[in-house]
Design an enzyme around this catalytic site. Structure first.
Site, mmCIF file in Angstrom:
data_model
loop_
_atom_site.group_PDB
_atom_site.id
_atom_site.type_symbol
_atom_site.label_atom_id
_atom_site.label_comp_id
_atom_site.label_asym_id
_atom_site.label_seq_id
_atom_site.Cartn_x
_atom_site.Cartn_y
_atom_site.Cartn_z
ATOM 1 N N HIS A 265 7.563 4.181 11.883
ATOM 2 C CA HIS A 265 7.485 4.210 10.595
ATOM 3 C C HIS A 265 8.699 5.185 10.039
ATOM 4 O O HIS A 265 8.359 6.427 9.961
ATOM 5 C CB HIS A 265 6.063 4.589 10.194
ATOM 6 N N ARG B 227 0.829 -1.177 0.077
ATOM 7 C CA ARG B 227 -0.135 -0.090 -0.125
ATOM 8 C C ARG B 227 0.780 1.237 -0.011
ATOM 9 O O ARG B 227 0.793 1.887 -0.792
ATOM 10 C CB ARG B 227 -0.900 0.074 1.272
ATOM 11 N N ASP B 228 1.384 1.536 1.134
ATOM 12 C CA ASP B 228 2.481 2.823 1.116
ATOM 13 C C ASP B 228 3.449 2.790 0.050
ATOM 14 O O ASP B 228 3.761 3.880 -0.235
ATOM 15 C CB ASP B 228 2.797 2.860 2.574
ATOM 16 N N ASN C 149 10.487 4.800 2.049
ATOM 17 C CA ASN C 149 10.416 4.022 3.134
ATOM 18 C C ASN C 149 11.609 2.984 3.411
ATOM 19 O O ASN C 149 12.467 2.516 2.559
ATOM 20 C CB ASN C 149 9.283 2.976 2.793
ATOM 21 N N CYS D 283 10.320 8.897 -2.297
ATOM 22 C CA CYS D 283 10.097 10.152 -1.442
ATOM 23 C C CYS D 283 9.746 11.107 -2.266
ATOM 24 O O CYS D 283 10.337 11.531 -3.066
ATOM 25 C CB CYS D 283 11.595 10.526 -0.781
ATOM 26 N N HIS E 83 11.595 6.742 7.171
ATOM 27 C CA HIS E 83 11.924 6.686 5.874
ATOM 28 C C HIS E 83 13.465 6.726 5.808
ATOM 29 O O HIS E 83 13.898 7.468 6.956
ATOM 30 C CB HIS E 83 11.222 8.076 5.152
#
Lengths: 303, 303
Positions: B207, B15-16, B249, B240, B209
């Protein structure tokens, strides 16, 4: 989080970095590169290597490079020397510091410098007193501290033993190198704790490769374990010869970003460091290996 | 080094990750991808998003994806829902968990979900009781916890406040997102300590990055601060959007390597995870963003 207030960054890009790049760079470019690095506030730059030119053609111009750079007060320019002949050439070129390169792995020592660990110390025992007698400082490297590409696991006891031997030879600082980047933070913490039983903690440095992406986490663990000297290579110069396409040296820009974020003083200017990295990457036609440089691309100042 | 014994890895790649890739992927490929991920031992997979398809065309096939996957016992497949309509679609598709996405930055909330932070909570207040009444678990996200691409610094107090509001709505877990990857370990440690005064530590996830290369160091700091749930994206899927060409991520393979090295149990198989990453990268014609996958290329098993 217990951290040192100040960290010395040791820039290894011009030697350890460029030596592992495919291109051979003319001395004028190296000189320009090193002068840009010394303008950033870095106080330790590994500038050259005096090894057999047939073995490492990228480094055959050590004398020309050291003769050409603008020596900035407060900056130590060092050179790697494998033996007496290398030391003599380095001293003629006017280095103030030479680096001795030992391995914690027998197989790596054989593959990399073509002799056993004991054999390498026979050479070092000849080099060390000569250097010290002339006021040249000795820095030691221990490679494969977290694993070896040929034999796998390396015991922390072996690392401690080799580190201690370099210390006993008169090295003022010994850099523990995770040559293939396989280490993880708890392993690094425990390694440092063990080595520090043999050599004072303030004499140790760390030299991490980012092959498995662990370098900054390992640096954090090392800082928490009391280490205050960190090797790195601007733009992540120097790939990993054991895993083509993979990362080698951790990028200085990313280390500096970490240290700045932790509130640790380094004296190094981020924008100038990024610009020095851009300069050499442009020459090499290679993308930067620094994530910080990529994230800030277009924002950093030109010099 | 004080660390949790077990960590839950939350895989956000489908998803992300995919939402931020340029390509739009057919549902059959997503289904295959998710089934490969669930075979690795992962127990939490963010599988879909029920947002307006005109806004996010990459995610318009949520229902088809959730209908097509092989539901493996013990694995929770979640979906992002922005509002009541999204929730209803997600429930029809049979999700057991929905994610609510809040920001700790007013400007980011406006840019990203087109309403104020308070406005987003008006929607969440409608969604949350409906979901809970149907036995659907709620997971919260807070974005911009270490900085915002529009307004810069974000106070930890604001992060704590938004996290608390999600907790009060009934979220069983709230994931703190460093959306632009600017955070560093001490900042993360202090942030977690502050947020934990408002919400129990065991309800928090992180979470991160890797835009500035700091993700694994920040995860290490989070683990040391007591966090035991870590989001990541296989192959580092999802660039990004605020720094073209930069990383988004953190890669699941690199997180798993870190956790394995720290002796922390995850239940996830490294080779299968790397293979799932290779599968999707091959489809996307994109190099992997995982350094571990790159270092081990050629060594991992095919599935």
């Amino acid at each position: 989080m217990n951290l040192p207030r100040r960290v010395k960054m040791v820039e290894v890009g011009p030697r350890d970095g460029l030596q592992n790049e495919v291109s051979v760079i003319p001395p004028a470019v190296k000189i320009d590169f090193i002068d840009r690095l010394s303008a950033t506030g870095l106080t330790a730059i590994e500038a050259a290597s005096f090894v057999a030119p047939q073995a490492v053609p990228q480094m055959a111009d050590g004398a020309a490079v050291l003769a050409g750079i603008k020596r900035r007060p407060g900056v130590v320019y060092s050179a790697l020397v494998p033996n007496r002949r290398g030391l003599e050439a380095a001293m003629v070129a006017g280095v103030e510091e030479v680096a001795l390169f030992a391995a914690a792995s027998e197989s790596f020592s054989q593959h990399n410098i073509n002799c056993s660990i004991d054999g390498s110390f026979v050479r070092f025992a000849e080099v060390a007193p000569l250097a010290l007698a002339r006021g040249v400082r000795l820095r030691g490297y221990v490679s494969c501290v977290a694993g070896c590409p040929y034999e796998g696991a390396i015991t922390p006891e072996k690392v401690a033993e080799v580190t201690r031997r370099l210390f006993d030879l008169g090295c003022y600082e010994i850099s523990l190198g995770d040559t293939i980047g396989v280490g993880t933070p708890r392993q690094i913490e425990q390694l440092i704790q063990l080595v520090a039983t043999q050599v004072p903690l303030e004499r140790l440095a760390v030299h991490f490769h980012d092959t498995y992406g662990q370098a900054l986490a390992n640096i954090l663990a090392a800082l928490q374990a009391g280490i205050a000297v960190v090797d790195s290579s601007v733009a992540g110069l120097g790939g990993c010869p054991y895993a083509p396409g993979a990362s080698g040296n951790v990028a200085s820009e990313d280390v500096l970003y970490l240290l700045n974020g932790l509130g640790i003083d380094t004296g190094v200017d981020q924008d100038l460091l990024i610009a020095a990295g851009h300069f050499i990457c442009e020459y090499l036609h290679r993308p930067t290996g620094s994530k910080v440089a990529r994230a800030l691309a277009g924002r950093c100042v030109a010099v």
